[in-house]
Structure formats: structure tokens, C-alpha cells
Design a protein around this motif. Structure first.
Motif, PDB file in Angstrom:
ATOM      1  N   ASP A  51       1.177  -1.643   0.265  1.00 37.12           N
ATOM      2  CA  ASP A  51      -0.430   0.304  -0.429  1.00 37.12           C
ATOM      3  C   ASP A  51       0.546   1.461   0.348  1.00 37.12           C
ATOM      4  N   ILE A  52       1.685   0.797   0.563  1.00 41.63           N
ATOM      5  CA  ILE A  52       3.111   2.229   0.959  1.00 41.63           C
ATOM      6  C   ILE A  52       3.741   2.889  -0.395  1.00 41.63           C
ATOM      7  N   LYS A  53       4.421   1.728  -1.079  1.00 36.27           N
ATOM      8  CA  LYS A  53       5.272   1.444  -2.616  1.00 36.27           C
ATOM      9  C   LYS A  53       3.728   2.176  -3.366  1.00 36.27           C
ATOM     10  N   SER A  54       2.691   1.899  -3.589  1.00 31.23           N
ATOM     11  CA  SER A  54       1.855   1.927  -4.584  1.00 31.23           C
ATOM     12  C   SER A  54       1.317   3.491  -4.690  1.00 31.23           C
ATOM     13  N   HIS A  68      13.091   2.197  -0.367  1.00 32.60           N
ATOM     14  CA  HIS A  68      12.800   0.783   0.262  1.00 32.60           C
ATOM     15  C   HIS A  68      11.915   0.934   1.470  1.00 32.60           C
ATOM     16  N   VAL A  69      11.142   0.362   1.102  1.00 36.43           N
ATOM     17  CA  VAL A  69       9.535  -0.018   2.492  1.00 36.43           C
ATOM     18  C   VAL A  69      10.204  -1.136   2.752  1.00 36.43           C
ATOM     19  N   TYR A  70       9.875  -1.371   3.788  1.00 33.62           N
ATOM     20  CA  TYR A  70       9.943  -2.884   4.334  1.00 33.62           C
ATOM     21  C   TYR A  70       9.149  -2.898   5.722  1.00 33.62           C
ATOM     22  N   CYS A  71       8.451  -4.328   5.759  1.00 28.42           N
ATOM     23  CA  CYS A  71       7.008  -3.736   6.698  1.00 28.42           C
ATOM     24  C   CYS A  71       7.064  -5.621   7.857  1.00 28.42           C
ATOM     25  N   GLU A 143      20.192  -3.091   1.926  1.00 29.24           N
ATOM     26  CA  GLU A 143      20.677  -1.882   2.088  1.00 29.24           C
ATOM     27  C   GLU A 143      21.572  -1.157   2.169  1.00 29.24           C
ATOM     28  N   THR A 144      22.180  -1.292   0.730  1.00 27.04           N
ATOM     29  CA  THR A 144      23.863  -0.689   0.605  1.00 27.04           C
ATOM     30  C   THR A 144      23.868   1.061  -0.522  1.00 27.04           C
TER      31      THR A 144
END
Length: 185
Positions: A51-54, A68-71, A143-144
Motif C-alpha cells: 500500500d505504501i509503495k503504491s 525502500h519500504v519494509y514492514c 541496503e547499501t
């Protein structure tokens, strides 16, 4: 009649064996990938991140690629290299507005182009985490950015979190490691 009884008993045995296989915790037997979250929690986490990425992509697809979105367990982690303060604020506001969100943690760094060095460091960190036999690295996302490694995800214990940090710090080219790894409660 005896053959029918044997056939039925054999079929029941096969079914029971099959049923027990379906319930076997394969991760416990083979020490393979497993997720500490329930299937329902995994689905909720995936829905929240999608939902956030969208919404980020609807606002600006190019800038959304930099965040980048992680949950995990309802907690949102926004990680990226982006200088646009307004888009950062929009990302945080969007994440906070999503149903089921239990909080937002951000880790933004100065925007740079992805370099071959960062790609090499990222691959080396991933390989080192996987190669560490005492660590289940299947739920550790990395993530780098500019030689800085950010780790997000679930680990089996606090000791695993410490080990993952140690492994990442030991990789050539890593300048800094930031961990948002979550051990079980």
C-alpha cells in the motif's frame, strides 16, 4: 477380503504419513528458511508495504524507486538515498496513514548514484550473511548506500542480530552498519 483390508490399512497409513508431513516444521528439521511471523502477520506486513509503495509510486514513480519500504510485525521501515525533503515527508505521512501500521522508522541518507562499489559491497554482505552457518539470514534485508549497510528484518535471537552486524562489519568496503533487526520477544 484380506486384500481389501490391507489395501485400506495401507491407504490409511499413507494418508497419515502424508498428513504428518504437511504439519512437519521443515525449518526445524532441515534448518532451512522459516518466518517467525504467523501467515496472517506476513500477509498484513506485505499489504502494508505494498500500500505504501503504491501510493509513493502514484505520487512520483522515479522518487519512489529511491525509497525502500519494509514492514515487519506491523512496523514500517523506510530506507533510501533521497534528498527531496518533501518526498521524504510524504513517504512518512503515507506510511503512518496505512491501516495496521504500528510505527515508522526512517533511515534516509544523502542521495548518490548507485556505484559499482555499493553493488559489490551489497553482494559481498549478502554472501557473508548466507555463508555464516550460525545465522539464519533468510529474513535479513540489506541496503547499501555509500558504503553504509542498513539491515532490516527478523532474526531468531539477539545473538543472531549481533552476529549479523559483526558479519556485515567484517566485509571489505563497509564503512558503517545500521541495524533494525528484530529478535523475538
Amino acid at each position: 477380503m484380506r486384500h481389501t483390508t490391507r489395501a485400506v490399512l495401507c491407504l490409511i497409513t499413507i494418508c497419515l504419513a502424508g498428513a504428518s508431513v504437511a504439519w512437519t516444521p521443515w525449518g526445524a528439521i532441515y534448518e532451512s528458511a522459516r518466518d517467525e511471523r504467523s501467515v496472517s502477520q506476513q500477509a498484513d506486513d506485505k499489504r502494508i508495504s505494498l500500500d505504501i509503495k503504491s501510493q509513493l509510486a502514484d505520487r512520483d514513480g522515479k522518487k519512489a524507486l529511491k525509497v525502500h519500504v519494509y514492514c515487519f510485525m506491523g512496523r514500517v521501515y523506510l530506507v533510501g538515498a533521497i534528498d527531496d525533503t518533501d518526498f521524504r515527508k510524504f513517504a512518512v505521512k503515507t506510511a503512518k496513514s496505512i491501516k495496521g501500521n504500528k510505527g515508522v522508522t526512517t533511515h534516509f541518507v544523502k542521495e548518490t548514484d548507485t556505484t559499482a562499489d555499493d553493488l559489490e559491497v551489497a553482494a559481498s554482505v549478502r554472501a557473508a550473511l548466507i555463508a555464516e552457518g550460525d545465522l539464519s539470514a533468510t529474513q535479513i534485508e540489506t541496503e547499501t548506500m555509500n558504503g553504509e549497510v542498513v539491515m532490516v528484518g527478523m532474526v531468531r535471537s539477539k545473538a543472531d542480530a549481533k552476529l549479523a552486524i559483526k558479519v556485515a562489519k567484517g566485509v571489505e568496503g563497509v564503512r558503517k552498519v545500521t541495524s533494525y533487526l528484530i529478535p523475538p520477544k
